[in-house]
Each structure stands twice: as structure tokens, then as C-alpha cells.
Design a protein around this motif. Sequence first.
Motif, PDB file in Angstrom:
ATOM      1  N   PRO A  24       0.806  -1.226   0.000  1.00  0.00           N
ATOM      2  CA  PRO A  24       0.000   0.000   0.000  1.00  0.00           C
ATOM      3  C   PRO A  24       0.839   1.276   0.000  1.00  0.00           C
ATOM      4  CG  PRO A  24      -0.610  -1.446   1.831  1.00  0.00           C
ATOM      5  CD  PRO A  24       0.544  -2.076   1.131  1.00  0.00           C
ATOM      6  N   ASP A  25       2.088   1.173   0.447  1.00  0.00           N
ATOM      7  CA  ASP A  25       2.995   2.322   0.445  1.00  0.00           C
ATOM      8  C   ASP A  25       3.413   2.693  -0.981  1.00  0.00           C
ATOM      9  OD1 ASP A  25       4.280   4.178   2.171  1.00  0.00           O
ATOM     10  OD2 ASP A  25       6.194   3.177   1.824  1.00  0.00           O
ATOM     11  N   LYS A  26       3.243   1.773  -1.927  1.00  0.00           N
ATOM     12  CA  LYS A  26       3.650   1.997  -3.319  1.00  0.00           C
ATOM     13  C   LYS A  26       2.462   2.025  -4.293  1.00  0.00           C
ATOM     14  CE  LYS A  26       8.012   1.169  -1.968  1.00  0.00           C
ATOM     15  NZ  LYS A  26       7.927   0.509  -0.714  1.00  0.00           N
ATOM     16  N   ASP A  27       1.273   1.697  -3.827  1.00  0.00           N
ATOM     17  CA  ASP A  27       0.097   1.584  -4.693  1.00  0.00           C
ATOM     18  C   ASP A  27      -0.501   2.968  -4.933  1.00  0.00           C
ATOM     19  OD1 ASP A  27      -1.893   0.481  -6.208  1.00  0.00           O
ATOM     20  OD2 ASP A  27      -2.838  -0.629  -4.571  1.00  0.00           O
ATOM     21  N   LYS A  79       9.981   3.323  -9.914  1.00  0.00           N
ATOM     22  CA  LYS A  79      10.193   3.466  -8.464  1.00  0.00           C
ATOM     23  C   LYS A  79      10.332   4.935  -8.050  1.00  0.00           C
ATOM     24  CE  LYS A  79      12.484  -0.973  -8.465  1.00  0.00           C
ATOM     25  NZ  LYS A  79      13.701  -1.715  -8.224  1.00  0.00           N
ATOM     26  N   ILE A  80       9.331   5.711  -8.402  1.00  0.00           N
ATOM     27  CA  ILE A  80       9.343   7.138  -8.078  1.00  0.00           C
ATOM     28  C   ILE A  80       9.501   7.375  -6.581  1.00  0.00           C
ATOM     29  CG2 ILE A  80       7.887   9.218  -8.061  1.00  0.00           C
ATOM     30  CD1 ILE A  80       6.955   8.473 -10.821  1.00  0.00           C
ATOM     31  N   TRP A  81       9.025   6.455  -5.776  1.00  0.00           N
ATOM     32  CA  TRP A  81       9.132   6.601  -4.325  1.00  0.00           C
ATOM     33  C   TRP A  81      10.581   6.650  -3.864  1.00  0.00           C
ATOM     34  CZ3 TRP A  81       6.675   2.536  -6.760  1.00  0.00           C
ATOM     35  CH2 TRP A  81       7.370   1.334  -6.831  1.00  0.00           C
ATOM     36  N   LYS A  82      11.522   6.264  -4.717  1.00  0.00           N
ATOM     37  CA  LYS A  82      12.948   6.328  -4.370  1.00  0.00           C
ATOM     38  C   LYS A  82      13.610   7.618  -4.849  1.00  0.00           C
ATOM     39  CE  LYS A  82      14.402   1.563  -3.960  1.00  0.00           C
ATOM     40  NZ  LYS A  82      15.397   0.593  -4.423  1.00  0.00           N
ATOM     41  N   TRP A  83      12.896   8.446  -5.603  1.00  0.00           N
ATOM     42  CA  TRP A  83      13.492   9.678  -6.091  1.00  0.00           C
ATOM     43  C   TRP A  83      13.777  10.618  -4.924  1.00  0.00           C
ATOM     44  CZ3 TRP A  83      10.455  11.305 -11.124  1.00  0.00           C
ATOM     45  CH2 TRP A  83      10.689  10.346 -12.118  1.00  0.00           C
ATOM     46  N   LYS A 115      -1.637   4.719  -1.245  1.00  0.00           N
ATOM     47  CA  LYS A 115      -2.623   4.370  -0.213  1.00  0.00           C
ATOM     48  C   LYS A 115      -2.120   4.681   1.190  1.00  0.00           C
ATOM     49  CE  LYS A 115      -5.145   1.001  -2.904  1.00  0.00           C
ATOM     50  NZ  LYS A 115      -5.508  -0.399  -3.108  1.00  0.00           N
ATOM     51  N   GLU A 116      -0.799   4.727   1.379  1.00  0.00           N
ATOM     52  CA  GLU A 116      -0.278   4.967   2.725  1.00  0.00           C
ATOM     53  C   GLU A 116       0.790   6.041   2.825  1.00  0.00           C
ATOM     54  OE1 GLU A 116       1.003   1.383   4.662  1.00  0.00           O
ATOM     55  OE2 GLU A 116      -1.048   0.657   4.875  1.00  0.00           O
ATOM     56  N   ASN A 117       1.096   6.737   1.728  1.00  0.00           N
ATOM     57  CA  ASN A 117       2.203   7.680   1.798  1.00  0.00           C
ATOM     58  C   ASN A 117       2.063   8.753   0.719  1.00  0.00           C
ATOM     59  OD1 ASN A 117       4.683   8.745   2.623  1.00  0.00           O
ATOM     60  ND2 ASN A 117       5.689   6.757   2.628  1.00  0.00           N
ATOM     61  N   ILE A 118       2.875   9.777   0.837  1.00  0.00           N
ATOM     62  CA  ILE A 118       2.975  10.826  -0.177  1.00  0.00           C
ATOM     63  C   ILE A 118       4.453  11.016  -0.480  1.00  0.00           C
ATOM     64  CG2 ILE A 118       2.601  13.262  -0.719  1.00  0.00           C
ATOM     65  CD1 ILE A 118       0.197  13.197   1.195  1.00  0.00           C
ATOM     66  N   PHE A 119       4.794  10.934  -1.765  1.00  0.00           N
ATOM     67  CA  PHE A 119       6.169  11.118  -2.217  1.00  0.00           C
ATOM     68  C   PHE A 119       6.214  12.354  -3.099  1.00  0.00           C
ATOM     69  CE2 PHE A 119       5.459   6.600  -1.555  1.00  0.00           C
ATOM     70  CZ  PHE A 119       6.526   6.247  -0.753  1.00  0.00           C
TER      71      PHE A 119
END
Length: 190
Positions: free
Chosen positions: A67-70, A131-135, A158-162
Motif C-alpha cells: 500500500p505504500d507503493k500503490d 520506483k518514483i518513491w525512491k526519487w 494508499k499509505e504515503n505521499i512522495f
Amino acid sequence: MSIFENILDILEKKGAISIPSLLDEMNRVSNFQRTGAKSVELSHVKSVISRKRELFHIKNNIVTIDPDKDPILLSVSLGSYPGPWYKIEVDFINGRFDYFEWHLSSFSSRNELPKASGSIEEFKKELYRLKIWKWQKEYKNPGILMDSVTWSIKLVTKENIFESQGIQSFPNGWDKFCMALTNLTGKYIC
């Protein structure tokens, strides 16, 4: 279609699913689409899930997308002076996107109509690969900047904002990200 893409499609349609049920669904779909298709083996499915473990969440043999990546929403803003400037919002829940383009000059060289827009599902798969969450939060060019490209991205999951932004400096995979936006919107973006 790769095993990875098949897994993503099934999880998108079915939600959380056991690994054996996932395998059965993959083989059912591949046999339905192609007669004489080779069956997918359990070891192949487990191998893909293991290699992509940062994307998949497994508990009690049930697989879901972490959910952290969805993604729920992606907002992209980019442009330069005197333009054009683009604002794109992709709503993954409702399966739609909004596209805005501004030009400060009436002498724009980009007056073409967009080609047909692409698939939000395919765009979502590309986001998983990128993998934008790694930018990083910020990308800056250390030199003097004239007529530079400024951009910002906000990915709500669903669980985070990047969030990430930059001025004439870009993360690895930026060209692929631009191509994915171009394929989605039907307009050349960057």
C-alpha cells in the motif's frame, strides 16, 4: 506480456490473492488468450515476487501490492520560460487523467492535436518500474541556469505521499517517465 505484468494485472482486478490462486489465474488467462500457451510455473511466480519484494506485500501466502507503493493520484507540473508549461493529474482510482498546457507565446511550435491517449493501467505499470518513491526530494543543477526546466511531482499512494522536484536536473529514469507521460496523454511532454 511478462509474468510481472500479469501479476500486476491480476492484483489490480482481483485484489489480494493467494500465490496458488494467482498462479491458477495466470495460467487460465494465458491459456484463454493463446491456445497451446506454455503454463507458468509456481517457481516463476515466486521468483518474480521475490525479485520485486519492495513492491509486493506477502502475508500468510497472500500477495498484494504494498500500500505504500500503490498509487492513488499523481500530480506532475513541468515547464520552462516562456513555455510551454504542463500540469498533469492522473487519478488511478477513477481511471482518468487531466492534462493542461499553457503557452505564454502565441507563436507556439506545438499546436498539434494530441494523438490518442494511452492506458492508465500501462502508465501505472511503468510507475512501478521507475520506483518514483525512491526519487530524491530535490534535484538541482549547480551551474548558472538560463531557460531551465522546472518540474515537480507528487505521488499519493494508499499509505504515503512522495514528492520530488528539480531545476534543470533530473532523476535516473526521467526520460522513461517522460515517455510514459507522452504515451498516456498523447502529447510530447518533455
